[in-house]
Scaffold this active site. Sequence first.
Site, mmCIF file in Angstrom:
data_model
loop_
_atom_site.group_PDB
_atom_site.id
_atom_site.type_symbol
_atom_site.label_atom_id
_atom_site.label_comp_id
_atom_site.label_asym_id
_atom_site.label_seq_id
_atom_site.Cartn_x
_atom_site.Cartn_y
_atom_site.Cartn_z
ATOM 1 N N ASP A 67 25.402 -38.179 61.629
ATOM 2 C CA ASP A 67 24.862 -39.408 61.051
ATOM 3 C C ASP A 67 25.585 -40.653 61.550
ATOM 4 O O ASP A 67 26.647 -40.566 62.176
ATOM 5 C CB ASP A 67 24.905 -39.329 59.514
ATOM 6 C CG ASP A 67 26.186 -38.695 58.962
ATOM 7 O OD1 ASP A 67 27.182 -38.647 59.709
ATOM 8 O OD2 ASP A 67 26.183 -38.266 57.810
ATOM 9 N N ASN A 136 27.972 -35.378 45.305
ATOM 10 C CA ASN A 136 26.656 -35.132 44.692
ATOM 11 C C ASN A 136 25.892 -34.027 45.433
ATOM 12 O O ASN A 136 24.699 -33.854 45.226
ATOM 13 C CB ASN A 136 25.830 -36.430 44.669
ATOM 14 C CG ASN A 136 25.519 -36.947 46.064
ATOM 15 O OD1 ASN A 136 25.913 -36.344 47.062
ATOM 16 N ND2 ASN A 136 24.801 -38.063 46.145
ATOM 17 N N HIS A 138 25.426 -33.847 48.715
ATOM 18 C CA HIS A 138 24.737 -34.219 49.967
ATOM 19 C C HIS A 138 25.438 -33.599 51.178
ATOM 20 O O HIS A 138 26.633 -33.330 51.148
ATOM 21 C CB HIS A 138 24.588 -35.746 50.104
ATOM 22 C CG HIS A 138 25.837 -36.502 50.428
ATOM 23 N ND1 HIS A 138 26.170 -37.692 49.824
ATOM 24 C CD2 HIS A 138 26.841 -36.262 51.311
ATOM 25 C CE1 HIS A 138 27.298 -38.136 50.327
ATOM 26 N NE2 HIS A 138 27.737 -37.292 51.226
ATOM 27 N N GLU A 143 20.417 -37.023 50.770
ATOM 28 C CA GLU A 143 20.770 -37.258 49.371
ATOM 29 C C GLU A 143 19.919 -36.388 48.432
ATOM 30 O O GLU A 143 18.846 -35.911 48.830
ATOM 31 C CB GLU A 143 20.537 -38.739 49.041
ATOM 32 C CG GLU A 143 21.387 -39.704 49.847
ATOM 33 C CD GLU A 143 22.832 -39.808 49.329
ATOM 34 O OE1 GLU A 143 23.283 -38.931 48.568
ATOM 35 O OE2 GLU A 143 23.500 -40.782 49.701
#
Length: 256
Positions: A67, A136, A138, A143
């Site tokens: 990313d 979380n 990811h 996400e």
Amino acid sequence: MRIYCYHDYQELSRHAANLLSAQIIMKPDSVIGLATGSTPIGIYDRLGELCRNGDLDCSKLHSVNLDEYIGLQPEHPQSYRYFMKTQLFDHINIPTENTNVPNGLETNLEAECARYDDLIDLLGGIDLQLLGMGNNGHVGFNEPGDSFTLGTHVEELSESTRLANARFFEDSSEQVPTHAFTMGIKNIMAARSVLIVVNGSKKAEMVKKAFFGPVTPLVPASILQLHPNVTLMGDQDAMKLLMEAGVKVEGSAVEV
Ligand code: F6R
């Protein structure tokens, strides 16, 4: 899934680096998927050391990063291109032209996503994808709630991710870019093998949820339960709930 638990971050990083270097020794022209974040720093340090000692040769290696923030110059200290250069590429003998990170300055977003997917295909796919995992759940910047079917795409970063990453931006989440390019779950699942590395007690709940809870887009890393060749490596803080639940782990002899 193979699960390994190590005493601490140093031991974890050494063993994860061993696995990556075994891949490179067995297939010197491997395509390795790379991650940024704090987790892989120890692994990258160790790979640099192996190269410096002449125990590892990365001259035929290709890398594709997961990313990149949209809008940051490659020279920006918080860009992922800069991170990779300073943390890894400057310390191993991989040719710069063999290293790939999405181009955060490309304004034709759709074209950049298509280019990146095509590039991965042209390289013959990813042999080993290294992943960290967000608090979380990811992976990359995929996400919670994202479709599992996406290839490289543009992601609007969740508030929790921007807050978590604010620590790198002089602690102001305001400065964290709002969007990023990320490989999708489709790219990650197409990798021939995956190594996911976790450390610290903040990740413990999510490790249990992701690898022993239901497979759901609400926990992006949970999809890895369906990948045929995954290795999960963690330190004992991140793995403590698995061990308390009696999950059999390998690695160094960690007492529960
Ligand atoms: C970064 C990336 C992210 C991180 C994740 C964990 O390229 O892909 O998914 O792996 O946010 O970050 P750390 O390692 O800082 O806890």
